[in-house]
Design an enzyme around this catalytic site. Structure first.
Site, PDB file in Angstrom:
ATOM      1  N   ASP A 265       0.512  -1.061   0.051  1.00  0.00           N
ATOM      2  CA  ASP A 265      -0.370   0.286   0.003  1.00  0.00           C
ATOM      3  C   ASP A 265       1.204   1.200  -0.117  1.00  0.00           C
ATOM      4  O   ASP A 265       2.106   0.915  -0.082  1.00  0.00           O
ATOM      5  CB  ASP A 265      -1.194   0.212   1.218  1.00  0.00           C
ATOM      6  CG  ASP A 265      -1.971   1.067   0.872  1.00  0.00           C
ATOM      7  OD1 ASP A 265      -1.907   1.670   0.141  1.00  0.00           O
ATOM      8  OD2 ASP A 265      -3.102   0.748   2.171  1.00  0.00           O
TER       9      ASP A 265
HETATM   10  C1  BGC Z   1      -4.807   3.432   0.329  1.00  0.00           C
HETATM   11  C2  BGC Z   1      -5.197   2.048  -1.259  1.00  0.00           C
HETATM   12  C3  BGC Z   1      -4.746   3.058  -2.300  1.00  0.00           C
HETATM   13  C4  BGC Z   1      -3.853   3.996  -2.145  1.00  0.00           C
HETATM   14  C5  BGC Z   1      -3.440   4.596  -4.082  1.00  0.00           C
HETATM   15  C6  BGC Z   1      -3.697   4.115   0.228  1.00  0.00           C
HETATM   16  O1  BGC Z   1      -3.442   5.173   1.087  1.00  0.00           O
HETATM   17  O2  BGC Z   1      -4.940   2.916   0.743  1.00  0.00           O
HETATM   18  O3  BGC Z   1      -6.362   1.709  -0.738  1.00  0.00           O
HETATM   19  O4  BGC Z   1      -5.162   2.116  -3.394  1.00  0.00           O
HETATM   20  O5  BGC Z   1      -3.161   4.869  -1.425  1.00  0.00           O
HETATM   21  O6  BGC Z   1      -3.985   5.364  -3.845  1.00  0.00           O
END
Ligand code: BGC
Length: 750
Positions: A265
């Site tokens: 993530d």
């Molecule tokens: C979130 C993810 C997301 C990623 C990219 C993160 O802050 O937890 O779910 O896909 O950002 O935007």
């Protein structure tokens, strides 16, 4: 490319090229892209020019023209012309925004979700994207956690069916085909169980609970062929998921059979140092490799530390190669080596984005997700033929902010507001439209860090203006025969980093509700929100409540479709609505305890609260219709079953009302005694049955030994002989049940 060609390519690549493939950066690292939205702390990544040149995938950015240009520039600088991957969070729509995932869960209609995902993929693909960070398949039980809106709810069975549908919709049979994009299951694993519902907080969870409730939807997604999985931010039992070898290698890869790309993530690899688990970037790089993380999304761990790690410890080269091979295989599966632009096409973009058929689908998906929570006969509204005066009041009457905080690519200007839709149907002389109060009062201050999007919420209204707004609304309510109050959360109050300790409708709206209630008791509340809320007061005082979530582009039309009865509501709650926040987490498939509360008995030493009921205000699976259904007692084809056999459970559903409608039959199972205590009941099947007035139909669910399996203490997924109960009804509180035995001989038992 053939696997052999991919191997040759890998053999030819330099270390910086390989590390580049394992690095994902934001689009605005390449150009000044003010449309990019950072979803977490970007930090100073110290990315060198060379690392920027080689980074193999990009997050954010969209639009065929822009992405074709980026791909062209990228390819020119690549020694092996390996194309770049364009990824983005396209969660519930690209430009045509469908209802939020929690709402899609409420439709109990995987086919519809598949269609929404297919249309989403089409719009995303022609805009140049290759991968979406969806579906979020985390099981959710805690309404304080803002991300419940991204999940399909609290039930592993429903989540699994919805996950399969979303993956099928995004990827189709072959992701290389036109208009398909790769899906990414997230967040592995247990993210929905953040302690106290506070985002990013630690998760404490026994492995039994993890496997029984939180992993099945991931397994369903993997079995459907999802190409990527994303790690989660939190620690689970003290170990950050992103570097958790047991979770990622032994469970995800070895046991669950995931062979695709594992991406961290946003910034999560770097955060393993902040967690206090990894000593520094090199330690984080070592542990991430050991866990099998292929792509580092937006941290400096892989781009900054991998080369030092392999210099000191060359044995890690083999793991790097395995990661790069999986990334090359993904690019190959998308057909990017042959066509690096895939479906990016500015002409197609114009035709497909927000096309009438996508809008039509969005309208249908929205109305199918609405849940009628209460109706004292106020709904449906007549379309003005009875001469009754309707006052539409509330911040959601005019608002076009019907998308969610996860609809970055959507534009609220494309949304149809409730007022715009109502004006198409209701005669002007019988209706008035008033805002009544601002969307937020004091809560607006909490959105101050939310950037541009929050501006609308922060607009200050003077005290005098507020008084006038309210006075006008109360006057209109007094003169109306019926009041439609459109209330709810601001769309930025749910989503990532939006945990709330008080899950209530903003106080300023409740004050208006009370004032209006004083002058008119014929109130229909339309609720816009991303999470279950505390609805005690509303449910006591309003005559009807329609839960419409964050309904997306066609929200206004869909609400009017249901208000007028052109569409009979058929959504069912995918998550329990708590009685109050003190009950959270509350979910239907809980264990019995040794001292269950027996209805009607007032025993002191029972598992109960002194001040509130044990039951949620509105349970999982609940939802009303404009008609009524009768469900006959459950009949079983046999009272016993052996492995290899099956039992059919039948009921007859009859529409005993005056209008056509759809019942959502839900089949639950309960295992009365087993080597691990089993939940009171668990959903194991559902079906939507549409019937005309007076019509009845026999429906059958089949139960086999496999349906009765559970995760035993030794981790095996098996069934055990004994007595089972099967319920078929219209909510998780159904009492309509029958019992049967599962019999096994000694050999089958072993
Ligand atoms: C979130 C993810 C997301 C990623 C990219 C993160 O802050 O937890 O779910 O896909 O950002 O935007």
């Amino acid at each position: 490319m053939t696997q052999k060609e991919l191997e040759q390519l890998l053999g030819d690549m330099t270390l910086p090229e390989k590390i580049g493939q394992m690095t994902q950066l934001m689009g605005n690292f390449y150009e000044d892209d003010s449309s990019s939205v950072l979803t977490g702390p970007a930090g100073d990544l110290n990315i060198s020019k060379e690392q920027l040149t080689y980074a193999g995938s990009v997050l954010s950015g969209y639009g065929a023209g822009e992405l074709i240009r980026m791909q062209d520039a990228y390819l020119k600088s690549q020694p092996h012309r390996i194309p770049m991957l364009f990824m983005r969070d396209i969660i519930h729509g690209m430009k045509t925004i469908f209802p939020i995932p929690l709402a899609q869960g409420a439709s109990f209609d995987p086919e519809l979700t598949e269609k929404c995902a297919e249309a989403t993929a089409k719009e995303a693909a022609v805009s140049g994207l290759h991968v979406t960070f969806a579906p979020m398949t985390d099981l959710v039980r805690d309404a304080r956690w803002g991300r419940v809106m991204e999940s399909t709810g609290e039930d592993p069975y429903l989540n699994s069916r919805m996950t399969e549908a979303a993956v099928r919709g995004f990827q189709g049979k072959d992701v290389k085909e036109p208009y398909r994009i790769a899906a990414c299951l997230k967040h592995f694993a247990g993210y929905g169980a953040a302690t106290a519902g506070r985002d990013y907080n630690a998760v404490e969870m026994g492995e039994h609970t993890l496997r029984e409730y939180y992993l099945p939807s991931f397994q369903a997604g993997i079995d459907t062929g999802a190409k990527l999985v994303m790690t989660a931010f939190h620690t689970i039992d003290g170990v950050p998921c992103s570097v958790n070898r047991h979770l990622m290698k032994e469970i995800l890869r070895d046991e669950m059979g995931f062979e695709g790309v594992l991406i961290s993530d946003f910034g999560a690899l770097g955060e393993t140092v902040t967690h206090g688990y990894c000593a520094d970037g090199t330690d984080a790089a070592r542990k991430s490799l050991e866990a099998g993380v292929d792509i580092d999304m937006m941290s400096s761990v892989y781009p900054g530390s991998l080369r030092y790690l392999v210099k000191e410890e060359p044995e890690y080269m083999e793991m790097i190669d395995a990661c790069v091979m999986r990334i090359l295989q993904l690019k190959n599966a998308l057909g990017l080596f042959e066509n690096p632009y895939k479906d990016a096409d500015p002409e197609e973009e114009k035709k497909i984005i927000l096309c009438p058929s996508h809008r039509e689908l969005a309208r249908k998906a929205s109305s199918a997700s609405f849940v009628l929570l209460k109706n004292d006969g106020l709904l449906p509204l007549s379309e003005g033929k009875d001469g009754k005066k309707i006052a539409f009041i509330g911040p959601y009457v005019y608002s076009r902010q019907l998308n969610s905080s996860w609809a970055f690519t959507g534009d609220s200007r494309d949304c149809v507001s409730l007022k715009e839709a109502a004006e198409e149907i209701f005669p002007g002389e019988q209706t008035v439209y008033l805002q009544g109060c601002p969307m937020l009062g004091a809560e607006a201050a909490f959105l101050s860090g939310f950037g541009e999007e929050a501006k609308g919420a922060l607009l200050t209204v003077t005290e005098e203006e507020k008084r006038n707004m309210l006075q006008n609304a109360v006057l209109a309510a007094k003169q109306a025969d019926i009041v439609v109050l459109a209330l709810g959360e601001h769309f930025l109050q749910s989503g990532e980093a939006t945990s709330r300790a008080m899950i209530e409708i903003p106080e300023i709206q409740m004050e208006m509700f009370r004032e209006i209630r004083r002058v008119n008791n014929r109130i229909v509340v339309i609720l816009f929100n991303g999470r279950p809320l505390d609805l005690r007061e509303i449910s006591r005082e309003a005559g009807a409540i329609l839960e419409v979530w964050l309904p997306g582009t066609e929200g206004g039309h869909a609400v009017v479709d249901v208000l007028t009865g052109r569409v009979n509501p058929s959504g069912r709650l995918p998550m329990s609505f708590p009685y109050c926040v003190g009950q959270v987490p509350v979910f239907y498939n809980e264990l019995r305890t040794g001292r269950p509360k027996i209805p009607g008995q007032s025993e002191r030493f029972q598992s109960k609260y002194l001040d509130i009921p044990n039951e949620p205000l509105y349970p999982f699976g609940f939802g009303l219709s404009y008609t009524e259904f009768q469900i006959s007692p459950v009949e079983l084809s046999s009272q016993s079953m052996t492995p290899g056999g099956s039992i059919e459970a039948r009921v007859t559903v009859k529409n005993i009302g005056h209008t056509e409608g759809t019942e959502t039959l839900q089949m639950y199972l309960g295992d009365l005694s087993a080597s691990v205590a089993r939940p009171v009941k668990e959903l194991k099947g559902f079906r939507k049955v549409t019937l005309s007035p007076g019509e009845s139909r026999e429906e059958e669910f089949q139960i086999s030994e496999e349906t009765l399996r559970f995760v035993r203490a030794d981790g095996r997924f098996v069934s055990e002989p004994g007595t089972f109960r099967i319920w078929i009804g219209n909510s998780s509180q159904t009492e309509n049940c029958a019992e049967f035995e599962l019999r096994m001989n000694c050999r089958e038992l072993c």
